[in-house]
Design an enzyme around this catalytic site. Structure first.
Site, short mmCIF file in Angstrom:
data_model
loop_
_atom_site.label_atom_id
_atom_site.label_comp_id
_atom_site.label_asym_id
_atom_site.label_seq_id
_atom_site.Cartn_x
_atom_site.Cartn_y
_atom_site.Cartn_z
N TYR A 152 -1.94 0.49 10.02
CA TYR A 152 -2.12 -0.24 8.76
C TYR A 152 -0.87 -0.12 7.89
O TYR A 152 -0.33 -1.11 7.38
CB TYR A 152 -3.35 0.29 8.03
CG TYR A 152 -3.50 -0.24 6.63
CD1 TYR A 152 -3.80 -1.57 6.40
CD2 TYR A 152 -3.35 0.60 5.53
CE1 TYR A 152 -3.94 -2.06 5.10
CE2 TYR A 152 -3.49 0.13 4.24
CZ TYR A 152 -3.79 -1.21 4.04
OH TYR A 152 -3.91 -1.69 2.75
N SER A 192 0.82 -1.21 0.00
CA SER A 192 0.00 0.00 0.00
C SER A 192 0.85 1.26 0.00
O SER A 192 1.96 1.28 0.55
CB SER A 192 -0.90 0.00 1.24
OG SER A 192 -1.53 1.25 1.42
N LYS A 244 2.03 -3.01 6.70
CA LYS A 244 2.42 -3.28 5.32
C LYS A 244 3.93 -3.19 5.15
O LYS A 244 4.56 -4.01 4.47
CB LYS A 244 1.72 -2.30 4.38
CG LYS A 244 0.24 -2.53 4.21
CD LYS A 244 -0.07 -3.82 3.50
CE LYS A 244 -1.53 -3.93 3.11
NZ LYS A 244 -1.85 -5.23 2.48
#
Length: 329
Positions: A144, A120, A148
């Protein structure tokens, strides 16, 4: 190297994962969707079998990899809401990191040598350069994005130690729906801007909330690079073939290189739907950057990938067609 036709797709019942399965099948592969269905949909699994597996269940995951002995793995299973990761980081680190580690160990045990990872643009945090190249400093500002980035480091370390090949595909904002109308975006709760605006226009929700109107952008709302989900799916197949042909491990941005604001999304949905989007303006969310736009030139050089859907109107139109189906048949 001859690539075995069976490919495991973790998160294969999800939004991007189901589109990846369709692209794989169209290219002659046999996709196996591996999904716990906590947020995916069994109805989205149309091009191969479904194995209901939680990646944190290491024994069950190993058994499935052993059963299918795939030629490669596409890893898209994760929790993926930035705001939720801020309020519930424990779930995000447990699910996304433990599950990824279990998957990597399982593929090593069964001699699977190739993995495509759904990464991402959240790994970049607040960018210092626009559009964002892969060399941009990686300072994620939410759990988040941190997760990643950690998985990307895992892949690098496993590659150096054990010789696996990987491609990290750093999505910008996945958007749109299958142009054939077979699958689309359906999250519960929904958190993505385009479906939220569409649902508000079609009467599925009372209003659309804009989180922040004081960003340093042309209209004060956040700007994102929206890349069509079918273009993302095509990149996964290209990355798989790239590794099978001896390509070296890589990390690549996937985006159109064009930024569109939240207010532009609202205006586009209104224009295409012929309906007003009731808007409520709110404050910024923690963990959101002002502007994220990709420099995806490396994906073209390495994979030969070029997005087919580059106009915002075309991307929104496919999403609108999908969201109209359950309401109007």
């Amino acid at each position: 190297m001859v690539l075995a036709r069976t490919i495991l797709v973790t998160g294969g019942a999800g939004y991007v994962g189901s589109h990846v399965c369709k692209s794989l099948a169209a290219e002659g592969f046999h996709p196996v969707a591996v999904d716990c269905l906590s947020r995916g949909h069994e109805s989205a699994v149309k091009w191969g079998p479904l194995e209901r597996v939680d990646l944190t269940d290491e024994a069950r995951l190993r058994a499935v990899i052993e059963q299918y002995r795939p030629g490669g793995i596409m890893h898209l299973a994760d929790l993926c809401d930035v705001g939720e990761s801020v309020t519930d980081p424990a779930s995000y680190y447990h699910n996304n990191l433990v599950g990824s580690l279990n998957l990597l160990k399982g593929m090593l045990d069964q001699g699977v040598r190739s993995i495509i990872f759904s990464s991402s643009c959240a790994i970049y945090g607040v960018p210092g350069t626009l559009p964002i190249p892969e060399t941009q400093a990686k300072v994620p500002i939410n759990p988040y994005g941190v997760g990643k980035l950690v998985v990307e480091h895992m892949l690098r370390d496993f590659s150096m130690a054990y010789g696996i090949g990987y491609v990290c595909l750093r999505y910008f904002n996945a958007a749109g729906a299958d142009p054939d109308g077979e699958i689309g975006e359906s999250h519960r709760p929904e958190t993505h801007v385009i479906p939220l605006a569409i649902e508000s226009a079609l009467g599925g929700r009372s209003h659309f909330e804009i989180f922040g109107t004081d960003y340093e952008t042309a209209d004060g709302t956040a700007v994102r690079d929206f890349v069509h989900v079918s273009d993302l799916a095509a990149a996964h197949v290209l990355a798989l073939r790239y590794l099978s042909e001896g390509g070296g491990s890589a990390a690549l941005n996937l985006g159109t290189g064009q930024g569109h604001s939240v207010k532009q999304i609202v205006a586009t949905v209104e224009r295409l739907s012929g309906r007003k989007v009731p808007v409520r303006e709110g404050s910024r969310r923690t963990g959101d950057a002002s502007t994220l736009v990709a420099d995806a030139s490396r994906a073209f050089r390495v994979l030969g990938w070029t997005p087919k859907y580059t106009a915002l109107e075309d991307i929104v139109a496919t999403a609108l067609n999908w969201h109209r189906k359950p309401l109007f048949g």
